[in-house]
Design an enzyme around this catalytic site. Sequence first.
Site, PDB file in Angstrom:
ATOM      1  N   GLU A  44       0.402  -3.691  12.833  1.00  0.00           N
ATOM      2  CA  GLU A  44       0.058  -3.864  14.235  1.00  0.00           C
ATOM      3  C   GLU A  44      -0.737  -5.170  14.322  1.00  0.00           C
ATOM      4  O   GLU A  44      -1.705  -5.352  13.580  1.00  0.00           O
ATOM      5  CB  GLU A  44      -0.815  -2.686  14.707  1.00  0.00           C
ATOM      6  N   ARG A 269      -3.261   5.137   0.312  1.00  0.00           N
ATOM      7  CA  ARG A 269      -3.688   3.802   0.686  1.00  0.00           C
ATOM      8  C   ARG A 269      -4.655   3.260  -0.359  1.00  0.00           C
ATOM      9  O   ARG A 269      -5.240   4.015  -1.126  1.00  0.00           O
ATOM     10  CB  ARG A 269      -4.317   3.802   2.072  1.00  0.00           C
ATOM     11  N   LYS A 279      -9.686  -2.154   9.752  1.00  0.00           N
ATOM     12  CA  LYS A 279      -9.570  -3.366  10.562  1.00  0.00           C
ATOM     13  C   LYS A 279     -10.672  -3.414  11.616  1.00  0.00           C
ATOM     14  O   LYS A 279     -11.154  -4.476  11.964  1.00  0.00           O
ATOM     15  CB  LYS A 279      -8.198  -3.413  11.254  1.00  0.00           C
TER      16      LYS A 279
HETATM   17  P1  ATP Z   1      -4.861   0.524  12.260  1.00  0.00           P
HETATM   18  O1  ATP Z   1      -3.565   1.257  12.414  1.00  0.00           O
HETATM   19  O2  ATP Z   1      -6.061   1.370  12.240  1.00  0.00           O
HETATM   20  O3  ATP Z   1      -4.996  -0.663  13.151  1.00  0.00           O
HETATM   21  P2  ATP Z   1      -3.881  -0.113   9.635  1.00  0.00           P
HETATM   22  O4  ATP Z   1      -4.674  -0.694   8.510  1.00  0.00           O
HETATM   23  O5  ATP Z   1      -3.167   1.155   9.445  1.00  0.00           O
HETATM   24  O6  ATP Z   1      -4.882  -0.083  10.829  1.00  0.00           O
HETATM   25  P3  ATP Z   1      -1.395  -1.331  10.349  1.00  0.00           P
HETATM   26  O7  ATP Z   1      -1.202  -2.650  10.942  1.00  0.00           O
HETATM   27  O8  ATP Z   1      -0.919  -0.153  11.088  1.00  0.00           O
HETATM   28  O9  ATP Z   1      -2.911  -1.233  10.069  1.00  0.00           O
HETATM   29  O10 ATP Z   1      -0.814  -1.323   8.876  1.00  0.00           O
HETATM   30  C1  ATP Z   1       0.449  -1.815   8.541  1.00  0.00           C
HETATM   31  C2  ATP Z   1       0.953  -1.139   7.303  1.00  0.00           C
HETATM   32  O11 ATP Z   1       0.056  -1.311   6.229  1.00  0.00           O
HETATM   33  C3  ATP Z   1       1.109   0.345   7.514  1.00  0.00           C
HETATM   34  O12 ATP Z   1       2.375   0.721   7.006  1.00  0.00           O
HETATM   35  C4  ATP Z   1       0.009   0.947   6.718  1.00  0.00           C
HETATM   36  O13 ATP Z   1       0.380   2.185   6.204  1.00  0.00           O
HETATM   37  C5  ATP Z   1      -0.229  -0.085   5.614  1.00  0.00           C
HETATM   38  N1  ATP Z   1      -1.622  -0.069   5.195  1.00  0.00           N
HETATM   39  C6  ATP Z   1      -2.698  -0.233   5.976  1.00  0.00           C
HETATM   40  N2  ATP Z   1      -3.834  -0.118   5.251  1.00  0.00           N
HETATM   41  C7  ATP Z   1      -3.454   0.114   3.975  1.00  0.00           C
HETATM   42  C8  ATP Z   1      -4.162   0.336   2.743  1.00  0.00           C
HETATM   43  N3  ATP Z   1      -5.499   0.326   2.689  1.00  0.00           N
HETATM   44  N4  ATP Z   1      -3.443   0.535   1.629  1.00  0.00           N
HETATM   45  C9  ATP Z   1      -2.099   0.531   1.678  1.00  0.00           C
HETATM   46  N5  ATP Z   1      -1.376   0.343   2.782  1.00  0.00           N
HETATM   47  C10 ATP Z   1      -2.033   0.136   3.940  1.00  0.00           C
END
Ligand code: ATP
Length: 559
Positions: A44, A269, A279
């Site tokens: 995102e 994760r 984030k």
């Molecule tokens: P949010 O959804 O709270 O804004 P997010 O870190 O999940 O934060 P996204 O942009 O949705 O951000 O993440 C993109 C991809 O990265 C998703 O498929 C998510 O599962 C993966 N991802 C995010 N954080 C991690 C992490 N710490 N370790 C591994 N994969 C991650």
Amino acid sequence: MNDTGSKGMNNPEGRSKNFIYEIIDDDMKINKWEAKVHTRFPPEPNGYLHIGHAKSICLNYGIARDYNGKFNLRFDDTNPEKEEQEYVDSIIEDVKWLGADFEDRILYGSDYFEQMYQWAIELIKKGKAYVCDLNSDEIRSSRGTLTEPGKNSPFRNRSVEENMDLFERMRKGEFPNGTKTLRAKIDMASPNINLRDPIMYRIVHEEHHRQGSDWCIYPTYDWAHGNEDSIEGITHSICTLEFENHRPLYDWFLDQLGVHHPQQIEFARLNLSYTVMSKRRLLQLVKEGYVDGWDDPRMPTISGYRRRGYTPESIRNFAEIIGVAKRDALTDIALLEYAIRDDLNKHANRVMAVLKPLKVVITNYTGEEELEAVNNPENIEAGTRRVPFCNELYIEQNDFMENPPKGFHRLIPGGEVRLRYAYIIKCKEVIKNEKGEVIELRCSYDPETKSGSGTSTKKVKGVIHWVSAKHAVDAEVRLYDRLFTVENPGADEDWLSKIYPNSLEIINNAKVEPSLKSSKPLDKFQFERMGYFCVDQKYTTKEKLVFNRTVTLKDSWKK
Ligand code: ATP
Ligand code: MG
């Protein structure tokens, strides 16, 4: 179909297998999706990417590469309130830099809004979705709990015609924010709360960074994500564990629509010690000025690591080392440091730089000469260079001690030490200022002890680095420490109070050897005995060289 299903065949680089590869191997065996593999990374655009995202990128891209499949970069840009073009640009740059090849496939979930809208109408017509007038608090409170079923919405049994009419008018912008939602009609008593008539659309009168004011209804993550995967022909939709309970909903939507249905697979994760990874928190560190932007070298962001001197190879190796698991854990940041050290050890040339200079005058030396220095003992092809030597040098302040403890093998009054690539010198006189601080050493050198060609058999225990005072280049050096004082700051409500106040030390009078004068932003070096450093891309100018310490040396050549 060729026999790509046999274990190991898809690991040309001998990469470690994980449970996801096993699932895909099995899919290949039964020719599921015609034995094709298509993955995606779906960020995102509401922040910069961090090292956790790097894990996901390496995993998704690595799978596509290993199975000769495809990998998409797709922006999950369905929430107009938090998303910005700056984030889109930084994400593209970071994914490219990591080496994950999405070819020409930079895709946007928001480009599928029309298709998703049509699919929503299909569900309304099938009696599987309805317009609900409850506000968000009312929806929340009627959802029930883990132990209690939810209550049906009073609007649940609206007719298809009424739902069609209201939904079209929602799209046209007839209703204010928050007054209506479109909900899936599933089961308010489901043991899985995600299936209790989840919201598919919200009314948000807000400009979208890409779609402008075309839309005022926006799909929720749960509704949008599977649709996006399906439209792109994704085969394996890999996501983090918190979505495990959403999988039944992912499956339900795609089954109701009867469209291409990827398999969602969850993995743990990445959580890294001594840092935060959310984030929202990273944004707060930036916005409130705790760090110098998203690319501050103390940030766990990809742009921060890049600026600090990490290489894409080291981050990819780190992702490989930590592997992929089904259970959340805290990964030791030392593993990441190991990965970068391992890479730089092979590729970074050695140079001499004195961070905290102490002047040394060699009283019996006249003239000037150039001495040969090895660029990288790990890589003979890196060759040698010439470093100038004269009667005035700088050494590191802490390589001299007036009252040394036992076992101190560097310079002491009356003692001897070898200057790397040069001569053995002896300390004859210690000069101090009015405050009693040592400001200069007077030494003699032994011409018979020249490195490589001396005739003397004299041996000393200590070897120290130095630079010629006359030829040295001034530099600023930035030393970074961990940003937080505790191992798991994210677990603490009061996480901001756990910021380490001395996590950045700026040294502004370092002296580096003259060969560094021509170095370019992001050039990487080992400062002998001091660590790995790179030229800072943000503050280096024509007039001023700034170095970031990438990582300390675990061991130095001087034992
Ligand atoms: P949010 O959804 O709270 O804004 P997010 O870190 O999940 O934060 P996204 O942009 O949705 O951000 O993440 C993109 C991809 O990265 C998703 O498929 C998510 O599962 C993966 N991802 C995010 N954080 C991690 C992490 N710490 N370790 C591994 N994969 C991650
Ligand atoms: Mg997310």
